[in-house]
Scaffold this motif. Structure first.
Motif, PDB file in Angstrom:
ATOM      1  N   LEU A  56     -83.566   3.939  22.818  1.00  0.00           N
ATOM      2  CA  LEU A  56     -84.016   3.457  21.522  1.00  0.00           C
ATOM      3  C   LEU A  56     -83.715   1.971  21.339  1.00  0.00           C
ATOM      4  CD1 LEU A  56     -85.408   4.108  18.885  1.00  0.00           C
ATOM      5  CD2 LEU A  56     -83.218   4.873  17.977  1.00  0.00           C
ATOM      6  N   LEU A  57     -82.531   1.533  21.767  1.00  0.00           N
ATOM      7  CA  LEU A  57     -82.200   0.112  21.639  1.00  0.00           C
ATOM      8  C   LEU A  57     -83.166  -0.755  22.432  1.00  0.00           C
ATOM      9  CD1 LEU A  57     -78.306   0.123  21.715  1.00  0.00           C
ATOM     10  CD2 LEU A  57     -79.798  -0.408  19.783  1.00  0.00           C
ATOM     11  N   MET A  58     -83.509  -0.315  23.642  1.00  0.00           N
ATOM     12  CA  MET A  58     -84.459  -1.076  24.465  1.00  0.00           C
ATOM     13  C   MET A  58     -85.815  -1.153  23.768  1.00  0.00           C
ATOM     14  SD  MET A  58     -82.892  -2.103  27.178  1.00  0.00           S
ATOM     15  CE  MET A  58     -84.167  -2.479  28.344  1.00  0.00           C
ATOM     16  N   LEU A  59     -86.282  -0.042  23.233  1.00  0.00           N
ATOM     17  CA  LEU A  59     -87.593  -0.014  22.593  1.00  0.00           C
ATOM     18  C   LEU A  59     -87.587  -0.735  21.242  1.00  0.00           C
ATOM     19  CD1 LEU A  59     -88.574   3.637  23.485  1.00  0.00           C
ATOM     20  CD2 LEU A  59     -89.599   1.536  24.403  1.00  0.00           C
ATOM     21  N   MET A  60     -86.483  -0.627  20.499  1.00  0.00           N
ATOM     22  CA  MET A  60     -86.411  -1.308  19.209  1.00  0.00           C
ATOM     23  C   MET A  60     -86.443  -2.822  19.387  1.00  0.00           C
ATOM     24  SD  MET A  60     -83.832   1.110  17.008  1.00  0.00           S
ATOM     25  CE  MET A  60     -83.859   0.063  15.558  1.00  0.00           C
ATOM     26  N   ALA A  61     -85.936  -3.315  20.502  1.00  0.00           N
ATOM     27  CA  ALA A  61     -85.994  -4.755  20.767  1.00  0.00           C
ATOM     28  C   ALA A  61     -87.443  -5.234  20.851  1.00  0.00           C
ATOM     29  CB  ALA A  61     -85.249  -5.079  22.062  1.00  0.00           C
ATOM     30  N   ASP A  62     -88.343  -4.309  21.171  1.00  0.00           N
ATOM     31  CA  ASP A  62     -89.769  -4.639  21.256  1.00  0.00           C
ATOM     32  C   ASP A  62     -90.544  -4.225  20.011  1.00  0.00           C
ATOM     33  OD1 ASP A  62     -89.889  -5.816  23.858  1.00  0.00           O
ATOM     34  OD2 ASP A  62     -89.537  -3.825  24.703  1.00  0.00           O
ATOM     35  N   MET A  64     -90.099  -1.086  18.258  1.00  0.00           N
ATOM     36  CA  MET A  64     -90.197   0.360  18.027  1.00  0.00           C
ATOM     37  C   MET A  64     -89.392   0.739  16.789  1.00  0.00           C
ATOM     38  SD  MET A  64     -91.353   3.123  19.623  1.00  0.00           S
ATOM     39  CE  MET A  64     -91.125   4.873  19.616  1.00  0.00           C
ATOM     40  N   ARG A  65     -89.955   1.610  15.947  1.00  0.00           N
ATOM     41  CA  ARG A  65     -89.212   2.150  14.805  1.00  0.00           C
ATOM     42  C   ARG A  65     -88.373   3.342  15.279  1.00  0.00           C
ATOM     43  NH1 ARG A  65     -94.223   3.022  12.522  1.00  0.00           N
ATOM     44  NH2 ARG A  65     -93.525   5.023  11.756  1.00  0.00           N
ATOM     45  N   LYS A  66     -87.352   3.685  14.519  1.00  0.00           N
ATOM     46  CA  LYS A  66     -86.513   4.835  14.884  1.00  0.00           C
ATOM     47  C   LYS A  66     -87.315   6.121  14.802  1.00  0.00           C
ATOM     48  CE  LYS A  66     -81.891   3.312  13.761  1.00  0.00           C
ATOM     49  NZ  LYS A  66     -80.696   3.582  12.975  1.00  0.00           N
ATOM     50  N   TRP A  67     -87.014   7.040  15.704  1.00  0.00           N
ATOM     51  CA  TRP A  67     -87.681   8.329  15.725  1.00  0.00           C
ATOM     52  C   TRP A  67     -87.152   9.189  14.588  1.00  0.00           C
ATOM     53  CZ3 TRP A  67     -85.159   7.870  20.941  1.00  0.00           C
ATOM     54  CH2 TRP A  67     -85.912   7.073  21.784  1.00  0.00           C
ATOM     55  N   LYS A  68     -88.021   9.971  13.992  1.00  0.00           N
ATOM     56  CA  LYS A  68     -87.586  10.882  12.928  1.00  0.00           C
ATOM     57  C   LYS A  68     -86.983  12.157  13.498  1.00  0.00           C
ATOM     58  CE  LYS A  68     -90.403   9.327   9.128  1.00  0.00           C
ATOM     59  NZ  LYS A  68     -91.305   9.698   8.074  1.00  0.00           N
ATOM     60  N   LYS A  69     -87.541  12.642  14.603  1.00  0.00           N
ATOM     61  CA  LYS A  69     -87.052  13.888  15.220  1.00  0.00           C
ATOM     62  C   LYS A  69     -86.746  13.599  16.684  1.00  0.00           C
ATOM     63  CE  LYS A  69     -90.901  15.784  13.904  1.00  0.00           C
ATOM     64  NZ  LYS A  69     -92.028  16.683  13.747  1.00  0.00           N
TER      65      LYS A  69
END
Length: 160
Positions: A56-62, A64-69
Protein backbone atom coordinates in the motif's frame (compact mmCIF):
# COMPACT_ATOMS: atom_id res chain seq x y z
CA UNK A 1 2.38 -5.69 -10.15
CA UNK A 2 0.69 -9.05 -10.10
CA UNK A 3 -2.98 -9.55 -9.39
CA UNK A 4 -4.90 -12.78 -8.83
CA UNK A 5 -8.63 -12.89 -9.38
CA UNK A 6 -9.16 -16.53 -8.43
CA UNK A 7 -6.91 -19.23 -6.99
CA UNK A 8 -6.09 -20.29 -10.56
CA UNK A 9 -5.89 -17.10 -12.59
CA UNK A 10 -4.15 -13.80 -12.40
CA UNK A 11 -2.38 -11.15 -14.43
CA UNK A 12 0.97 -9.43 -14.35
CA UNK A 13 1.21 -5.73 -15.13
CA UNK A 14 4.80 -4.58 -15.75
CA UNK A 15 5.26 -1.13 -14.24
CA UNK A 16 8.91 -0.27 -13.67
CA UNK A 17 11.13 -2.53 -15.73
CA UNK A 18 14.28 -0.83 -16.98
CA UNK A 19 15.08 -0.60 -20.70
CA UNK A 20 16.57 -3.76 -22.16
CA UNK A 21 19.05 -3.55 -25.07
CA UNK A 22 18.03 -6.97 -26.42
CA UNK A 23 14.23 -6.95 -26.12
CA UNK A 24 11.83 -4.04 -26.09
CA UNK A 25 10.35 -3.35 -22.67
CA UNK A 26 6.81 -2.03 -22.61
CA UNK A 27 5.77 -0.94 -19.14
CA UNK A 28 2.22 0.03 -18.36
CA UNK A 29 1.70 3.67 -17.51
CA UNK A 30 1.79 3.79 -13.69
CA UNK A 31 -0.64 6.73 -13.46
CA UNK A 32 -3.17 4.99 -15.70
CA UNK A 33 -2.92 1.74 -13.71
CA UNK A 34 -3.40 3.60 -10.43
CA UNK A 35 -6.39 5.45 -11.91
CA UNK A 36 -8.03 2.14 -12.91
CA UNK A 37 -7.29 0.61 -9.52
CA UNK A 38 -8.70 3.64 -7.71
CA UNK A 39 -11.83 3.52 -9.83
CA UNK A 40 -12.52 -0.23 -9.77
CA UNK A 41 -10.65 -1.85 -6.89
CA UNK A 42 -10.42 0.52 -3.95
CA UNK A 43 -14.15 0.74 -3.27
CA UNK A 44 -15.56 -2.40 -4.86
CA UNK A 45 -13.21 -5.35 -4.42
CA UNK A 46 -11.47 -7.03 -1.54
CA UNK A 47 -7.70 -6.78 -1.88
CA UNK A 48 -5.50 -9.64 -0.68
CA UNK A 49 -1.83 -8.91 -0.12
CA UNK A 50 1.13 -10.63 1.47
CA UNK A 51 2.50 -7.47 3.04
CA UNK A 52 -0.16 -4.78 2.96
CA UNK A 53 1.98 -2.11 4.58
CA UNK A 54 4.69 -2.38 1.94
CA UNK A 55 2.31 -2.81 -1.00
CA UNK A 56 0.00 0.00 0.00
CA UNK A 57 2.81 2.44 0.81
CA UNK A 58 4.41 1.81 -2.59
CA UNK A 59 1.11 2.32 -4.40
CA UNK A 60 0.05 5.33 -2.31
CA UNK A 61 3.28 7.07 -3.34
CA UNK A 62 1.85 6.94 -6.87
CA UNK A 63 -1.61 8.18 -5.87
CA UNK A 64 -3.42 5.00 -4.83
CA UNK A 65 -6.20 5.49 -2.28
CA UNK A 66 -6.47 3.14 0.71
CA UNK A 67 -8.41 -0.05 0.14
CA UNK A 68 -11.75 -0.36 1.91
CA UNK A 69 -11.65 -4.17 2.17
CA UNK A 70 -8.46 -6.16 2.48
CA UNK A 71 -6.91 -9.33 3.89
CA UNK A 72 -3.19 -9.74 4.52
CA UNK A 73 -1.51 -13.14 4.32
CA UNK A 74 1.56 -12.06 6.28
CA UNK A 75 -0.53 -11.01 9.28
CA UNK A 76 -2.30 -14.37 9.14
CA UNK A 77 0.99 -16.24 8.86
CA UNK A 78 2.24 -14.60 12.08
CA UNK A 79 -0.92 -15.71 13.88
CA UNK A 80 -0.83 -19.18 12.37
CA UNK A 81 2.77 -20.03 13.26
CA UNK A 82 5.40 -17.44 13.99
CA UNK A 83 7.61 -19.74 16.03
CA UNK A 84 8.85 -22.35 13.59
CA UNK A 85 8.77 -20.61 10.21
CA UNK A 86 9.85 -17.25 8.94
CA UNK A 87 6.68 -15.49 7.80
CA UNK A 88 7.81 -14.82 4.25
CA UNK A 89 5.72 -15.78 1.26
CA UNK A 90 7.92 -18.54 -0.14
CA UNK A 91 8.33 -20.26 3.25
CA UNK A 92 4.64 -20.21 4.01
CA UNK A 93 3.60 -21.38 0.55
CA UNK A 94 5.71 -24.46 1.26
CA UNK A 95 4.75 -24.88 4.88
CA UNK A 96 1.00 -24.35 4.56
CA UNK A 97 0.23 -25.41 0.98
CA UNK A 98 3.10 -27.80 0.24
CA UNK A 99 4.18 -25.69 -2.74
CA UNK A 100 7.73 -25.00 -3.80
CA UNK A 101 7.50 -21.79 -5.77
CA UNK A 102 10.24 -20.95 -8.20
CA UNK A 103 12.76 -18.37 -7.13
CA UNK A 104 13.51 -15.53 -9.50
CA UNK A 105 16.98 -16.97 -10.07
CA UNK A 106 15.41 -20.29 -11.08
CA UNK A 107 13.06 -18.54 -13.50
CA UNK A 108 16.02 -16.75 -15.07
CA UNK A 109 18.32 -19.80 -15.03
CA UNK A 110 20.90 -18.12 -12.78
CA UNK A 111 23.01 -20.57 -10.82
CA UNK A 112 25.39 -18.19 -9.02
CA UNK A 113 24.48 -17.60 -5.39
CA UNK A 114 26.39 -14.31 -5.44
CA UNK A 115 24.65 -12.67 -8.37
CA UNK A 116 22.22 -10.02 -7.15
CA UNK A 117 18.96 -9.46 -9.00
CA UNK A 118 16.95 -6.26 -9.14
CA UNK A 119 13.46 -7.14 -10.38
CA UNK A 120 13.26 -3.85 -12.28
CA UNK A 121 16.13 -5.12 -14.48
CA UNK A 122 14.16 -8.22 -15.46
CA UNK A 123 12.32 -8.27 -18.77
CA UNK A 124 8.55 -8.43 -18.11
CA UNK A 125 8.23 -11.68 -20.09
CA UNK A 126 10.74 -13.31 -17.74
CA UNK A 127 9.03 -11.94 -14.64
CA UNK A 128 5.58 -13.20 -15.60
CA UNK A 129 5.90 -16.70 -14.12
CA UNK A 130 7.53 -15.47 -10.95
CA UNK A 131 5.10 -12.61 -10.32
CA UNK A 132 2.05 -14.63 -11.33
CA UNK A 133 2.85 -17.46 -8.95
CA UNK A 134 3.26 -14.95 -6.12
CA UNK A 135 -0.16 -13.38 -6.69
CA UNK A 136 -1.97 -16.68 -7.04
CA UNK A 137 0.01 -18.18 -4.15
CA UNK A 138 -0.86 -15.24 -1.90
CA UNK A 139 -4.56 -15.63 -2.60
CA UNK A 140 -4.42 -19.40 -2.02
CA UNK A 141 -2.42 -18.89 1.17
CA UNK A 142 -4.74 -16.33 2.75
CA UNK A 143 -7.80 -18.43 1.86
CA UNK A 144 -6.25 -21.58 3.36
CA UNK A 145 -5.10 -19.78 6.52
CA UNK A 146 -8.59 -18.34 6.94
CA UNK A 147 -10.07 -21.86 6.59
CA UNK A 148 -7.66 -23.36 9.11
CA UNK A 149 -7.99 -20.58 11.64
CA UNK A 150 -11.77 -20.61 11.38
CA UNK A 151 -11.54 -24.06 12.95
CA UNK A 152 -9.78 -22.40 15.87
CA UNK A 153 -12.57 -19.82 16.12
CA UNK A 154 -10.12 -17.00 15.29
CA UNK A 155 -11.41 -13.88 13.60
CA UNK A 156 -9.53 -11.10 11.89
CA UNK A 157 -10.59 -7.52 11.73
CA UNK A 158 -10.07 -6.42 8.16
CA UNK A 159 -9.60 -3.25 6.52
CA UNK A 160 -10.63 0.30 7.19
Amino acid sequence: MSLAFTENEGIYVPLRHKPNPIREVRNANVSEVIEVLNEHVVDDLEVVTFNRNFDLLMLMADGMRKWKKWRDAQVRSYHYDCNTHTPDLKSFLGYVLGLKPLTLKEVLGITSKDEAIDFSNIHPADGLTYAGQDAIGTLRLVNELDRRMADWKMEFVTGK
